[in-house]
Design a protein around this motif. Structure first.
Motif, mmCIF file in Angstrom:
data_model
loop_
_atom_site.group_PDB
_atom_site.id
_atom_site.type_symbol
_atom_site.label_atom_id
_atom_site.label_comp_id
_atom_site.label_asym_id
_atom_site.label_seq_id
_atom_site.Cartn_x
_atom_site.Cartn_y
_atom_site.Cartn_z
ATOM 1 N N ARG A 263 -58.838 39.319 15.310
ATOM 2 C CA ARG A 263 -60.150 38.806 15.699
ATOM 3 C C ARG A 263 -60.129 37.302 15.799
ATOM 4 O O ARG A 263 -60.663 36.715 16.743
ATOM 5 N N SER A 264 -59.514 36.693 14.799
ATOM 6 C CA SER A 264 -59.486 35.239 14.784
ATOM 7 C C SER A 264 -58.747 34.720 16.009
ATOM 8 O O SER A 264 -59.194 33.774 16.662
ATOM 9 N N PHE B 82 -54.342 32.526 2.956
ATOM 10 C CA PHE B 82 -54.085 33.799 3.640
ATOM 11 C C PHE B 82 -52.637 33.863 4.123
ATOM 12 O O PHE B 82 -51.955 34.876 3.955
ATOM 13 N N ILE C 181 -49.173 48.266 7.960
ATOM 14 C CA ILE C 181 -48.916 47.663 9.277
ATOM 15 C C ILE C 181 -47.931 46.504 9.115
ATOM 16 O O ILE C 181 -47.102 46.253 9.968
ATOM 17 N N PHE D 249 -58.335 40.796 10.752
ATOM 18 C CA PHE D 249 -58.749 39.401 10.688
ATOM 19 C C PHE D 249 -57.911 38.556 11.645
ATOM 20 O O PHE D 249 -58.445 37.755 12.418
ATOM 21 N N LEU D 250 -56.589 38.761 11.589
ATOM 22 C CA LEU D 250 -55.695 37.980 12.449
ATOM 23 C C LEU D 250 -56.046 38.181 13.913
ATOM 24 O O LEU D 250 -56.168 37.226 14.680
ATOM 25 N N ALA E 22 -64.627 35.100 11.518
ATOM 26 C CA ALA E 22 -63.192 34.914 11.297
ATOM 27 C C ALA E 22 -62.656 33.749 12.115
ATOM 28 O O ALA E 22 -62.921 33.641 13.300
ATOM 29 N N GLY E 23 -61.916 32.898 11.437
ATOM 30 C CA GLY E 23 -61.183 31.868 12.152
ATOM 31 C C GLY E 23 -62.014 30.746 12.724
ATOM 32 O O GLY E 23 -61.585 30.062 13.618
ATOM 33 N N GLN E 24 -63.202 30.541 12.185
ATOM 34 C CA GLN E 24 -64.030 29.489 12.758
ATOM 35 C C GLN E 24 -64.112 28.276 11.845
ATOM 36 O O GLN E 24 -65.160 27.718 11.640
ATOM 37 N N THR F 46 -54.898 42.567 9.031
ATOM 38 C CA THR F 46 -54.443 42.576 10.418
ATOM 39 C C THR F 46 -55.620 42.373 11.369
ATOM 40 O O THR F 46 -55.517 41.639 12.354
#
Lengths: 221, 188
Positions: free
Chosen positions: B91-92, A19, A40, B88-89, A2-4, B86
């Motif tokens: 962790r990222s 996203f 959430i 994902f956010l 994630a996020g890389q 959520t």
């Protein structure tokens, strides 16, 4: 992982921009009954057949994929509105017409998953593509004006995807100008003695290589 | 420069009403975007992260419960999707910070940036620095003549440690980046 995403290409990958766009609110008309969802990211629903309700785009697409709703395309996604916007874009060569920040991603997602809910889908699609091209052409011509004296670039009403594509280029271009401009980069007489001069200018040269040529910028759109 | 980037990306006070209505996911998303876009490490959002973790935990329990008591599979899958987004956010966000720490650990550990890390991150940074130091010592530094063995100084005789120069270089770099980022966020 994630996020890389590769930070050298752009800060956010295309998927990440998408996203972010998926949180935009969308109006849907459910065709089933479901209790409210207490997620959430917020509470949505209740869902009643034929009664419109607002949900985030990701939820709308998820329901649409399962055939549980129809999506009402946003107001700006009509042939009439888009024709106006395209004309406005063409008329003002230096300015950008205000459009939803995520118009590229929203339209893309709707074309992919909710084609049957958009009236005149082919027309709408080609209009949006035209608008995107006209706008990106403006960005490119705007970038050509960056020079050593550029301290800031103001691009009003640019959309998320457009910002994301030009950001790394602008940042590196300004950085390169700044570096060559700064007194530190000009070798001082006393430092030349104990440090070989090529060390000093190695930085910018390496950087220059990683500049993405403008042509490929357009392709990544 | 640091405060500039934080204030610049923050929420204007006139939007106070909308701030109250803002969910933690929204805040987390903003923190994630800021962290991703900023070249330097930003203040760790301790409260926000703790709240998000609690909410994720709660939601995990709920989803499990729903899956067991035979709730409509559609509802369960929607809850699961929300949970995944959520997670994902979160962790990222944490991973970007770890990446930055790995990249600039010496700079971070020698400046006030250190206080922006969470306890665990400080532990991580400390361990990485130690490992890096050990590795450099074993592979190179121990074979150099005495006086050239510090990882921070070019030689024992140099007045200020060379990390200082690197720091100031980084700072320059940061200044510029913030500058440009500010531009990008003007557009936001």
């Amino acid at each position: 992982m994630a996020g890389q995403s590769d930070p050298h290409l752009s800060i956010f990958s295309a998927e990440e921009v998408e996203f972010i766009a998926e949180d935009e609110m969308m109006e849907i008309v459910p065709n089933m009954k479901m209790d409210p969802l207490n997620l959430i990211c917020g509470d949505f629903g209740p869902f009643r057949p034929q009664i419109a309700t607002e949900v985030p785009l990701w939820l709308a697409v998820a329901l649409k994929k399962r055939g549980k709703c129809t999506i009402r395309p946003p107001q700006w996604m009509s042939v009439e509105k888009l024709t106006q916007i395209l004309e406005a874009e063409r008329e003002s060569p230096r300015e950008f017409h205000p459009l939803p920040f995520h118009y590229v991603e929203i339209s893309r997602l709707l074309f992919d998953h909710a084609r049957d809910d958009i009236p005149d889908v082919y027309m709408v699609r080609s209009l949006i593509e035209d608008i995107r091209d006209v706008r990106f052409h403006k960005v490119e011509t705007g970038l050509e004006t960056i020079s050593a004296r550029t301290h800031a670039v103001k691009l009003k009403n640019l959309s998320a995807m457009e910002v994301n594509i030009v950001r790394p280029f602008i940042v590196r271009a300004l950085q390169a100008f700044y570096k060559h401009d700064s007194p530190q980069m000009i070798p001082q007489p006393d430092t030349i003695g104990n440090r070989p001069p090529q060390v000093a200018d190695r930085g910018p040269r390496v950087r220059a290589k990683s500049h993405m040529p403008l042509g490929t910028l357009a392709d990544t759109l | 420069m640091a405060s500039g980037s934080e204030d610049g990306l923050g929420i204007p006070s006139k939007d106070y009403d909308s701030l109250i209505a803002t969910t933690d996911v929204e805040l987390l998303k903003r923190a994630w975007q800021n962290e991703k876009a900023a070249p330097e490490i930003l203040q760790f959002q301790a409260d926000l992260i703790r709240r998000s973790q609690e909410q994720i935990q709660l939601m995990e329990d709920t989803v499990e419960e729903y899956a067991e008591n035979g709730t409509d599979p559609l509802t369960v899958s929607l809850y699961q999707m929300d949970l995944d987004r959520t997670q994902f956010l979160l962790r990222s966000y944490l991973r970007i910070r770890l990446q930055k720490i790995e990249k600039y650990m010496l700079h971070i550990s020698k400046t006030e940036l250190w206080n922006r890390l969470s306890k665990q991150e400080q532990k991580f940074a400390k361990r990485s620095t130690d490992h890096m130091e050990k590795h450099l010592k074993q592979s190179v530094l121990s074979r150099l003549p005495y006086g050239y063995q510090s990882i921070l100084k070019q030689s024992i005789s140099s007045e200020d440690d060379d990390m200082g120069t690197i720091s100031s270089f980084c700072a320059n770099h940061f200044f510029l980046m913030c500058y440009c980022l500010f531009l990008s966020f003007l557009i936001y």
